[in-house]
Scaffold this active site. Structure first.
Site, PDB file in Angstrom:
ATOM      1  N   ALA A 159       0.829  -1.198   0.000  1.00  0.00           N
ATOM      2  CA  ALA A 159       0.000   0.000   0.000  1.00  0.00           C
ATOM      3  C   ALA A 159       0.868   1.255   0.000  1.00  0.00           C
ATOM      4  O   ALA A 159       2.049   1.220   0.362  1.00  0.00           O
ATOM      5  CB  ALA A 159      -0.910   0.000   1.220  1.00  0.00           C
TER       6      ALA A 159
ATOM      7  N   GLY B 246      -0.576  -5.116   0.616  1.00  0.00           N
ATOM      8  CA  GLY B 246      -1.675  -4.969  -0.321  1.00  0.00           C
ATOM      9  C   GLY B 246      -1.387  -5.591  -1.672  1.00  0.00           C
ATOM     10  O   GLY B 246      -2.301  -6.015  -2.381  1.00  0.00           O
TER      11      GLY B 246
ATOM     12  N   GLU C 224      -2.292  -9.125  -1.270  1.00  0.00           N
ATOM     13  CA  GLU C 224      -3.753  -9.202  -1.186  1.00  0.00           C
ATOM     14  C   GLU C 224      -4.378  -9.079  -2.571  1.00  0.00           C
ATOM     15  O   GLU C 224      -5.354  -9.773  -2.895  1.00  0.00           O
ATOM     16  CB  GLU C 224      -4.275  -8.118  -0.241  1.00  0.00           C
ATOM     17  CG  GLU C 224      -3.912  -8.387   1.219  1.00  0.00           C
ATOM     18  CD  GLU C 224      -4.329  -7.262   2.151  1.00  0.00           C
ATOM     19  OE1 GLU C 224      -5.159  -7.516   3.047  1.00  0.00           O
ATOM     20  OE2 GLU C 224      -3.825  -6.134   1.985  1.00  0.00           O
TER      21      GLU C 224
ATOM     22  N   GLU D 211       2.369  -6.330   7.483  1.00  0.00           N
ATOM     23  CA  GLU D 211       1.702  -5.188   8.114  1.00  0.00           C
ATOM     24  C   GLU D 211       1.954  -5.092   9.622  1.00  0.00           C
ATOM     25  O   GLU D 211       2.076  -3.988  10.174  1.00  0.00           O
ATOM     26  CB  GLU D 211       0.188  -5.253   7.861  1.00  0.00           C
ATOM     27  CG  GLU D 211      -0.236  -4.832   6.460  1.00  0.00           C
ATOM     28  CD  GLU D 211      -0.207  -5.977   5.453  1.00  0.00           C
ATOM     29  OE1 GLU D 211      -0.771  -5.819   4.359  1.00  0.00           O
ATOM     30  OE2 GLU D 211       0.375  -7.034   5.784  1.00  0.00           O
TER      31      GLU D 211
END
Length: 257
Positions: A62, A108, A111, A131
């Site tokens: 991210a 991310g 993901e 994370e």
């Protein structure tokens, strides 16, 4: 500036993340991915989608700088829900979505890759959900998809330590389909995508639809739906073409009808 580059070739559309640096998932990139997948859903020329990254990474995670600038707790929840919505859109997409992962798919980025139907990796790629090392948690459904793919124990280890694994290890534990040398990855994925694109779009859509039942362990409902889809597909023009081509010892030409 567009962060998602599109290239079409023989019913295979390649989407390349191109956002300096490291193809980080900003809100702009997430929205662009949403709009691109929405557009291609009704594009008859696109039968298979390959998702890859430009530069050294697939997607290193991210856009942390942007996310830390958010002011309200509600903003974080809205961001997570939009990210989850995008990953769900990809997971339930009616056309195969293949992630071609080189360099790194972290946070991310992983993901996003887990939302795809298949993942092919460079053997030395790095995959992980780090994370917790930042004092946060995965927010784009990573806590739900990783255990489904690798089991609770391994998912717990990966998330709680924050350690990444190699592409080869990802294949061993079921997180990825197959590993290739990095200089072969994109060509190998293109060949696999091409094989899929030559199948009947109707049959591909039916199988992807039915796999959702298998993921959710809805066996009885799944076999009922399978029988309905079998009847529907068997009466199609593509089925007639496929059977005729088999009997005539030639390659079929499917039109999605």
């Amino acid at each position: 500036m567009a962060y998602v580059q599109m290239n079409k070739n023989q019913h295979v559309t390649t989407l390349t993340l191109n956002k300096p640096k490291a193809n980080a998932l900003s809100t702009a990139l997430l929205k662009e991915l949403w709009n691109t997948f929405s557009l291609l859903e009704t594009d008859d020329e696109t039968r298979v989608i390959v998702l890859r990254g430009e530069g050294k990474f697939f997607c290193a995670g991210a856009d942390i700088k942007e996310f830390t600038a958010l002011q309200k707790s509600e903003d974080y929840e809205s961001l997570a829900r939009f990210g989850q919505k995008l990953m769900n859109k990809i997971e339930t997409y009616p056309k195969p979505v293949i992630a071609a992962i080189h360099g790194a798919a972290l946070g991310g980025g992983l993901e996003l890759a887990m939302g795809c139907h298949m993942r092919f990796v460079a053997a030395e790629a790095r995959l992980g959900l780090p994370e917790l090392t930042l004092g946060i948690i995965p927010g784009f459904a990573g806590t739900q998809r990783l255990p489904r793919l690798v089991g609770i124990g391994k998912a717990c280890e990966m998330m709680l330590t924050g350690q990444s694994i190699s592409g080869s290890e990802a294949v061993r534990i079921g997180l990825a389909n197959e590993a290739f040398e990095e200089n072969e990855l994109f060509q190998k994925v293109a060949e696999l995508a091409g094989q899929m694109a030559r199948k009947s779009p109707m049959t591909i859509k039916a199988v992807l639809h039915l796999l959702q039942y298998a993921k959710e362990a809805r066996y009885e409902e799944g076999i009922e739906e399978e029988a309905r889809k079998f009847k529907e597909v068997f009466g199609s023009e593509d089925a007639s073409e496929g059977i005729a081509a088999f009997l005539e010892k030639r390659k079929p030409f499917f039109q999605g009808k």
